[in-house]
Design a protein around this motif. Structure first.
Motif, short mmCIF file in Angstrom:
data_model
loop_
_atom_site.label_atom_id
_atom_site.label_comp_id
_atom_site.label_asym_id
_atom_site.label_seq_id
_atom_site.Cartn_x
_atom_site.Cartn_y
_atom_site.Cartn_z
N ALA A 1 0.84 -1.20 0.00
CA ALA A 1 0.00 0.00 0.00
C ALA A 1 0.88 1.25 0.00
CB ALA A 1 -0.93 0.00 1.20
N ASN A 2 1.90 1.26 0.85
CA ASN A 2 2.81 2.42 0.90
C ASN A 2 3.55 2.60 -0.42
OD1 ASN A 2 2.06 2.97 3.52
ND2 ASN A 2 3.81 1.94 4.43
N GLU A 3 4.04 1.51 -0.98
CA GLU A 3 4.74 1.60 -2.27
C GLU A 3 3.82 2.19 -3.34
OE1 GLU A 3 6.12 -2.35 -3.19
OE2 GLU A 3 7.62 -2.33 -1.59
N PHE A 4 2.57 1.74 -3.35
CA PHE A 4 1.59 2.24 -4.31
C PHE A 4 1.41 3.75 -4.15
CE2 PHE A 4 -2.84 3.56 -4.91
CZ PHE A 4 -2.96 3.38 -6.28
N LEU A 5 1.19 4.19 -2.90
CA LEU A 5 0.97 5.62 -2.64
C LEU A 5 2.19 6.46 -3.00
CD1 LEU A 5 -0.89 5.45 0.77
CD2 LEU A 5 -1.85 6.18 -1.40
N PHE A 6 3.36 6.01 -2.60
CA PHE A 6 4.58 6.78 -2.86
C PHE A 6 4.84 6.89 -4.36
CE2 PHE A 6 6.21 5.24 1.52
CZ PHE A 6 5.39 6.16 2.16
N GLN A 7 4.59 5.81 -5.07
CA GLN A 7 4.80 5.83 -6.52
C GLN A 7 3.74 6.70 -7.21
OE1 GLN A 7 4.72 1.95 -8.31
NE2 GLN A 7 5.53 2.68 -10.26
N LYS A 8 2.49 6.53 -6.83
CA LYS A 8 1.40 7.28 -7.47
C LYS A 8 1.56 8.79 -7.29
CE LYS A 8 -3.62 7.87 -7.56
NZ LYS A 8 -4.91 7.42 -7.04
N TYR A 9 1.93 9.20 -6.08
CA TYR A 9 2.02 10.63 -5.79
C TYR A 9 3.44 11.18 -5.85
CZ TYR A 9 -2.85 10.23 -4.56
OH TYR A 9 -4.20 10.01 -4.61
N LYS A 10 4.38 10.33 -6.22
CA LYS A 10 5.79 10.73 -6.37
C LYS A 10 6.31 11.40 -5.10
CE LYS A 10 5.42 11.24 -11.38
NZ LYS A 10 4.24 10.45 -11.53
N ILE A 11 6.10 10.71 -3.98
CA ILE A 11 6.60 11.18 -2.69
C ILE A 11 7.37 10.04 -2.03
CG2 ILE A 11 4.74 12.85 -2.33
CD1 ILE A 11 3.40 10.83 -0.42
N ASP A 12 8.06 10.35 -0.95
CA ASP A 12 8.73 9.29 -0.19
C ASP A 12 8.19 9.30 1.24
OD1 ASP A 12 10.13 11.30 1.31
OD2 ASP A 12 11.67 11.38 -0.23
#
Length: 135
Positions: A69-80
Motif C-alpha cells: 500500500a505504501n509503495e503504491f501511494l509513494f509511486q502514485k504521488y511521487k513522494i517518499d
C-alpha cells in the motif's frame, strides 16, 4: 509553620514552572515542510489511504500488505516516506483544518458509495419491465 510555608511556596513555584514548560512545548509550531504537499493532493492521498485500509480490513482479493500500500501511494504521488511523515505531521498540527480534510475524504467516499449503489441497482433492473429477470 515557617518551614511549611517555604515548602508550599517551593511547590507552587515548581508547579508554575512545570505548567509553563508544558504550555510552551505544546504551542511550539511545526515547521512547514521543505517539500510541501498541496492540500488538495494531501486530501487525495488521505482518500486513497482510506480505500486501501478498507481493502486491507475486508481482505478484498486477498487484501494488500501495508508495504505494498505504501509503495503504491509513494509511486502514485511521487513522494517518499519522509515527505509523507513531515506533511502529515504539518497538516495534523492544525486539528481543525485536518478535520476538514477528513470531512472531504468522507464526503468523497459517500459520493462514490452512492454512485456504486445506484449503478448496481440500475444494472439489476430488467431493461423491459414486462420481462421477468432470469439469472
Amino acid at each position: 509553620m515557617l518551614h511549611t510555608l517555604k515548602i508550599l511556596k517551593m511547590r507552587l513555584i515548581t508547579l508554575l514552572l512545570a505548567f509553563l514548560l508544558v504550555l510552551i512545548s505544546c504551542t511550539s509550531a511545526i515547521e512547514k515542510p521543505k517539500k510541501l504537499i498541496e492540500k488538495d493532493k494531501m486530501v487525495d492521498i488521505l482518500y486513497d489511504i482510506a480505500l486501501l485500509e478498507a481493502i486491507k480490513s475486508q481482505n478484498v482479493n486477498g487484501g494488500i500488505s501495508s508495504k505494498k500500500a505504501n509503495e503504491f501511494l509513494f509511486q502514485k504521488y511521487k513522494i517518499d516516506s519522509l515527505q509523507w511523515e513531515e506533511n502529515n505531521k504539518y497538516y495534523a498540527a492544525d486539528i481543525e483544518e485536518y478535520k476538514k480534510m477528513y470531512e472531504e475524504v468522507k464526503q468523497r467516499i459517500q459520493e462514490e458509495t452512492q454512485k456504486t449503489n445506484k449503478a448496481s441497482s440500475e444494472s439489476s433492473l430488467p431493461s423491459n419491465p414486462d420481462e421477468p429477470m432470469v439469472r
